[in-house]
Scaffold this motif. Structure first.
Motif, PDB file in Angstrom:
ATOM      1  N   PRO A   1       2.367  19.493   7.435  1.00  0.00           N
ATOM      2  CA  PRO A   1       3.311  20.212   6.521  1.00  0.00           C
ATOM      3  C   PRO A   1       4.699  19.747   6.679  1.00  0.00           C
ATOM      4  N   GLY A   2       5.298  19.510   5.507  1.00  0.00           N
ATOM      5  CA  GLY A   2       6.769  19.017   5.599  1.00  0.00           C
ATOM      6  C   GLY A   2       7.057  17.666   5.897  1.00  0.00           C
ATOM      7  N   GLY A   3       6.021  16.692   5.981  1.00  0.00           N
ATOM      8  CA  GLY A   3       6.301  15.393   6.284  1.00  0.00           C
ATOM      9  C   GLY A   3       6.008  14.260   5.345  1.00  0.00           C
ATOM     10  N   LEU A   4       6.550  13.226   5.318  1.00  0.00           N
ATOM     11  CA  LEU A   4       5.850  12.221   4.627  1.00  0.00           C
ATOM     12  C   LEU A   4       5.641  10.569   5.341  1.00  0.00           C
ATOM     13  N   PHE A   5       4.934   9.689   5.005  1.00  0.00           N
ATOM     14  CA  PHE A   5       5.080   8.407   5.404  1.00  0.00           C
ATOM     15  C   PHE A   5       5.209   7.261   4.421  1.00  0.00           C
ATOM     16  N   ASN A   6       5.783   6.211   4.825  1.00  0.00           N
ATOM     17  CA  ASN A   6       6.348   5.233   3.887  1.00  0.00           C
ATOM     18  C   ASN A   6       5.312   4.274   3.813  1.00  0.00           C
ATOM     19  N   PRO A   7       5.471   3.459   2.566  1.00  0.00           N
ATOM     20  CA  PRO A   7       4.316   2.443   2.106  1.00  0.00           C
ATOM     21  C   PRO A   7       4.363   1.344   3.518  1.00  0.00           C
ATOM     22  N   GLU A   8       3.238   0.667   3.302  1.00  0.00           N
ATOM     23  CA  GLU A   8       2.992  -0.432   3.936  1.00  0.00           C
ATOM     24  C   GLU A   8       3.557  -1.720   3.064  1.00  0.00           C
ATOM     25  N   THR A   9       3.736  -2.734   3.751  1.00  0.00           N
ATOM     26  CA  THR A   9       4.169  -3.914   2.964  1.00  0.00           C
ATOM     27  C   THR A   9       3.605  -5.317   3.814  1.00  0.00           C
ATOM     28  N   VAL A  10       3.220  -6.256   3.190  1.00  0.00           N
ATOM     29  CA  VAL A  10       2.897  -7.358   3.950  1.00  0.00           C
ATOM     30  C   VAL A  10       3.071  -8.780   3.194  1.00  0.00           C
ATOM     31  N   TRP A  11       3.857  -9.727   3.712  1.00  0.00           N
ATOM     32  CA  TRP A  11       3.985 -10.958   3.252  1.00  0.00           C
ATOM     33  C   TRP A  11       2.898 -11.945   3.950  1.00  0.00           C
ATOM     34  N   ASP A  12       2.403 -12.581   3.054  1.00  0.00           N
ATOM     35  CA  ASP A  12       1.367 -13.743   3.473  1.00  0.00           C
ATOM     36  C   ASP A  12       1.684 -15.124   2.814  1.00  0.00           C
ATOM     37  N   PHE A  13       1.571 -15.829   3.924  1.00  0.00           N
ATOM     38  CA  PHE A  13       1.769 -17.377   3.633  1.00  0.00           C
ATOM     39  C   PHE A  13       0.584 -18.282   3.865  1.00  0.00           C
ATOM     40  N   GLU A  14      -0.121 -18.887   2.967  1.00  0.00           N
ATOM     41  CA  GLU A  14      -1.046 -19.428   3.040  1.00  0.00           C
ATOM     42  C   GLU A  14      -1.193 -20.968   2.651  1.00  0.00           C
ATOM     43  N   ALA A  15      -2.171 -21.549   3.036  1.00  0.00           N
ATOM     44  CA  ALA A  15      -2.489 -22.967   2.586  1.00  0.00           C
ATOM     45  C   ALA A  15      -3.824 -23.252   2.681  1.00  0.00           C
ATOM     46  N   GLY A  16      -4.509 -23.751   1.691  1.00  0.00           N
ATOM     47  CA  GLY A  16      -6.072 -24.081   1.804  1.00  0.00           C
ATOM     48  C   GLY A  16      -6.459 -25.199   0.853  1.00  0.00           C
ATOM     49  N   TRP A  17      -7.662 -25.680   1.486  1.00  0.00           N
ATOM     50  CA  TRP A  17      -8.186 -26.813   0.866  1.00  0.00           C
ATOM     51  C   TRP A  17      -9.526 -26.689   0.379  1.00  0.00           C
ATOM     52  N   LYS A  18     -10.109 -26.898  -0.751  1.00  0.00           N
ATOM     53  CA  LYS A  18     -11.661 -26.743  -1.010  1.00  0.00           C
ATOM     54  C   LYS A  18     -11.963 -28.241  -1.612  1.00  0.00           C
TER      55      LYS A  18
ATOM     56  N   LYS B   1       0.707  -1.052  -0.003  1.00  0.00           N
ATOM     57  CA  LYS B   1       0.229   0.073  -0.083  1.00  0.00           C
ATOM     58  C   LYS B   1       0.721   1.174  -0.012  1.00  0.00           C
ATOM     59  N   PRO B   2       0.670   2.411  -0.821  1.00  0.00           N
ATOM     60  CA  PRO B   2       1.435   3.349  -1.063  1.00  0.00           C
ATOM     61  C   PRO B   2       1.586   4.069  -0.073  1.00  0.00           C
ATOM     62  N   GLY B   3       3.005   5.064   0.111  1.00  0.00           N
ATOM     63  CA  GLY B   3       2.765   6.018   1.377  1.00  0.00           C
ATOM     64  C   GLY B   3       2.187   7.207   0.820  1.00  0.00           C
TER      65      GLY B   3
ATOM     66  N   PRO C   1       1.648  17.002  15.829  1.00  0.00           N
ATOM     67  CA  PRO C   1       2.113  18.332  16.769  1.00  0.00           C
ATOM     68  C   PRO C   1       2.471  19.338  15.763  1.00  0.00           C
ATOM     69  N   LEU C   2       2.768  19.348  14.625  1.00  0.00           N
ATOM     70  CA  LEU C   2       3.033  20.243  13.871  1.00  0.00           C
ATOM     71  C   LEU C   2       2.057  21.355  13.467  1.00  0.00           C
ATOM     72  N   SER C   3       0.688  20.567  13.385  1.00  0.00           N
ATOM     73  CA  SER C   3      -0.421  21.513  12.905  1.00  0.00           C
ATOM     74  C   SER C   3      -1.702  21.158  13.705  1.00  0.00           C
ATOM     75  N   GLY C   4      -1.868  20.272  14.681  1.00  0.00           N
ATOM     76  CA  GLY C   4      -2.799  19.793  15.392  1.00  0.00           C
ATOM     77  C   GLY C   4      -4.009  19.049  14.348  1.00  0.00           C
ATOM     78  N   GLN C   5      -3.719  18.852  13.222  1.00  0.00           N
ATOM     79  CA  GLN C   5      -4.470  18.099  12.360  1.00  0.00           C
ATOM     80  C   GLN C   5      -4.357  16.709  12.573  1.00  0.00           C
ATOM     81  N   ASN C   6      -5.208  15.720  12.080  1.00  0.00           N
ATOM     82  CA  ASN C   6      -4.865  14.343  12.122  1.00  0.00           C
ATOM     83  C   ASN C   6      -3.826  14.091  10.722  1.00  0.00           C
ATOM     84  N   GLY C   7      -2.561  13.494  11.237  1.00  0.00           N
ATOM     85  CA  GLY C   7      -1.728  13.442  10.298  1.00  0.00           C
ATOM     86  C   GLY C   7      -1.352  11.683  10.378  1.00  0.00           C
ATOM     87  N   VAL C   8      -0.721  11.344   9.166  1.00  0.00           N
ATOM     88  CA  VAL C   8      -0.392   9.837   9.071  1.00  0.00           C
ATOM     89  C   VAL C   8       1.003   9.693   9.372  1.00  0.00           C
TER      90      VAL C   8
END
Length: 732
Positions: A497-514, A490-492, A543-550
């Protein structure tokens, strides 16, 4: 904007009279459908297209829940949020502007326009922005809920899974359709229908409409007597299908529009405005004239050409324009009961998101041992946000960020049958993402009145390689066993003001039977999974703006198992599912949003002394806890029995139960604020099938459960009360 809905009854009458007229004329040559259930048959196969091919859901090596359009009503799935009652591991919680959709605890835990939703929703192949997604489901072919990261064929933001909603397409050579009417508690009126018209041997049209009204569940004791959570909605969809030789073209245009009179919520107990909570259920006390208006326009064009050798070249183009306008009573109280620090707490919110997208596929025939899918994807979103805050400070606050986002993707997936029983599958996707932010937050009003401007500018770009490697084993036609490893991303983004956040990544290991057994009267799907999740994105108060930031808060480990069964034996029908998710986030330190005034301050943090231009925030350090919006247990079960009472006549009683375990809504893990408690839901119905006709009496929330369905800032949302009603439908 309220004037928009004065003409809804007229629109409804015109749409439905037109349908009735055409369908009455077509009655003589319509094909009969929807007769008595065949109790000797097994549960019907559902064809899915999640992997760009039409194939039985039982043959797809993915953990998924598939439901046909004809099953939605009997399962009480009327909007996307209802899917959590039938799909194990899926959680959808109300968050005001958006609904947080999570699968196995991965998805969207943020209402910020900066954050991509980790569970991607698609309607007829078009990715859906998170706003204006709660419209009614109508004239649906099927719905597919895919669990786990979809890192190859689906977009870059499918770390948790994907939901595919496929509407019914026109059919060549068939004149027919359906009409449905419903009346229930709270003057709930719903009228919908569709008509399929064959224009020629190569061209067909389909028109579908949905009209829905309902009174509010809530009584507003405040001076404006609002009708929050009432409903006035109308939807229209026109589509066309052209086929000639190996070429086909499918086009649709859809307009959806609704008003709800504003959102209904109460202050969370123990928070800043909790003294104004109403003791009575389904009662609010607002001192603001609340409003909610949503409108979405979508058009899509799919072109396909199949060569004589079976190679398919496919193009899907789309345009969407979604708008939402809200007026909130931010503190959810009447100020004479619980006065705020600076008077009434109100917010006027306007959000518009426009999206253009283009996907191209080359799909090989699957008759040989080796087959493949190649593709490219482009998506551009333009998001405009305008918020006016009043009463949260001794001066007005205007928030006006604007984002421009572009996503590019190139993908390939290949299957190779090593033998009649073994198949290896490999897929890869490279995704690139770019966002530009402009606009600002203005304290004191818009310029030149503003005394402080906080820019919302920024640029961020990232990209990741994702994909999947799987081994599938088919010992016979009734069994499929699979194991795979998949990576999701998932992208960053920007965090002004003046900040960035990084992408999310996930490794998924699965086994299934239908598997299918007892002459395919019983089908089961079992699976286990282990996920390693990095750079969890979460809204916090900046803390820089008082807004919700990520920010990227923590890493997580998620593991568990899932099971589903569908059966039809001697007149009995059973559909059940269960999911167990064990998750853990690493320790984090965040600003305490529950501190009085913090959630609504919209002011930078004070660095020395406290002034009117800053706020003294508190920091909370929390130990490791479960992933957010991740109930440990979810399960559901539905049982029905078909009584045959004559030729093409049957009576079918049904009862269903769903359970969603408790889940945390914020990483401070304070039980009095952050915990959304477990809930139970029981629905029941009895249906009379008589040839082409169907009559149904239903009850939802039969036991009158009352529970929290989500949070936003300092407020919480609740479920619908018990409702009764009747439905009448006919297919022509």
């Amino acid at each position: 904007m309220s004037q928009t809905f004065h003409s809804i009854p007229v629109r409804a009458a015109i749409s439905l009279v037109a349908l009735a007229t055409v369908m009455a004329a077509s009655n003589a040559c319509a094909q009969q459908a929807g007769g008595a259930s065949n109790s000797a048959a097994g549960p019907g196969e559902i064809v899915v297209t999640a992997q760009r091919r039409s194939e039985s859901s039982q043959k797809v090596a993915i953990a998924l829940t598939a439901v046909s359009g004809d099953q939605l009503q009997e399962k009480a799935v009327l909007v996307q949020r209802d899917l959590q009652n039938i799909a194990p591991g899926l959680s959808i919680v109300k968050a005001g502007l958006t609904e947080s959709v999570n699968i196995r605890g991965i998805g969207l835990a943020s209402g910020s326009p900066q954050v991509a939703n980790g569970v991607a929703s698609y309607v007829d192949g078009l990715f859906q922005p998170p706003i204006a997604q709660s419209f009614d489901l109508y004239d649906i072919q099927n719905i597919e809920v895919l669990r786990g990261p979809q890192g190859t064929l689906v977009g870059s933001n499918s770390t948790g899974g994907a939901i595919f909603i496929n509407t019914k397409r026109p059919e060549l050579g068939k004149l027919g359709g359906d009409m449905n009417a419903e009346y229930g508690s709270y003057n709930n009126v719903r009228l919908n229908g569709a008509i399929n018209v064959p224009v020629s041997d190569t061209l067909a049209l389909r028109f579908a409409t949905n009209q829905h009204w309902r009174d509010s569940y809530y009584t507003d004791r405040g001076p404006y007597k609002n009708q929050p959570d009432s409903l006035k909605e109308h939807d229209e969809r026109l589509s066309a299908l052209y086929k000639s030789g190996g070429f086909s073209a499918y086009w649709k245009a859809e307009l959806s529009q609704k008003s709800t009179g504003g959102y209904a919520y109460q202050p969370i107990a123990g928070t800043q405005f909790a003294a104004g909570r109403e003791a009575s259920r389904y009662t609010v006390n607002y001192d603001t004239a609340t409003a909610n208006f949503e409108r979405a326009f979508t058009t899509a064009l799919e072109l396909k050409y199949q060569t004589p050798g079976g190679l398919v070249i496919r193009s899907l183009s789309g345009y969407q324009n979604k708008r939402i306008w809200n007026v909130y009573d931010v503190d959810a109280t009447n100020q004479s009961v619980a006065p705020g620090p600076f008077g009434p707490q109100t917010q006027d919110q306007y959000v518009r998101e426009r999206e253009i997208s283009q996907e191209v596929n080359i799909i090989s025939p699957d008759s040989k041992a080796f087959n493949y899918i190649l593709g490219g994807y482009y998506q551009h979103n333009k998001i405009d946000v305008l918020l006016h805050f009043n009463g949260t400070a001794p001066f007005p606050i205007v928030v006006n960020p604007m984002n421009s986002k572009t996503t590019l993707g190139f993908f390939a997936q290949a299957n190779y049958r090593l033998s009649d029983k073994f198949e290896i599958q490999a897929g890869a996707r490279y995704s690139h993402y770019h966002v530009d932010g402009t606009g600002a937050v203005y304290l004191g009003g818009t310029p030149p009145a503003a005394f402080l401007t906080i820019p919302q500018t920024g640029t961020e770009a990232d990209g990741r390689m994702t994909g999947k490697l799987a081994l599938n084993y088919k010992p016979d036609s009734n069994n499929l066993i699979y194991v795979f490893a998949a990576r999701g991303y998932k992208p960053g983004g920007i965090n002004p003001p003046g900040g960035l956040f990084n992408p999310e990544t996930v490794w998924d290991f699965e086994a299934g039977w239908k598997t299918s057994f007892l002459d395919r009267h019983v089908r089961t799907q079992l699976g286990v999974f282990y996920n390693k999740y990095n750079n969890f994105q979460m809204d916090v108060i900046s803390p820089l703006s008082g807004q919700n930031g990520v920010v990227n808060l923590a890493n997580a480990t998620i593991k568990g198992f899932e099971g589903q069964v569908q059966a039809r034996l001697a007149g009995f029908g059973l559909d059940a599912g269960v999911s167990y998710v064990d998750s853990g986030l690493s320790s984090v330190s965040v600003i305490n949003k529950w501190q009085p005034g913090a959630a609504n301050a919209q002011l930078p943090a004070c660095t020395t002394s406290v002034t009117s231009n800053c706020f003294a925030y508190q920091i909370i350090s929390s130990n490791a806890g479960p992933n957010l919006l991740s109930p440990k247990w979810t399960w559901n079960a539905a049982l029905d029995y078909t009584f045959q009472i004559g030729d093409e006549r049957s009576v079918v009683p049904r009862i269903s139960y769903s359970y969603t375990g408790s889940q945390w809504a914020y990483v401070t893990y304070l039980p009095q604020y952050d915990l959304i408690h477990a809930r139970h839901l029981v629905n029941a119905s009895i249906t009379l099938n008589w040839g082409r006709w169907k009559a149904e009496a239903y009850a939802t929330n039969l036991t009158k459960e009352f529970f929290v369905t989500g949070q936003s800032t300092l407020n919480e949302f609740y479920n619908a009360p018990r409702e009764f009603g009747v439905r009448l439908g006919v297919k022509l």
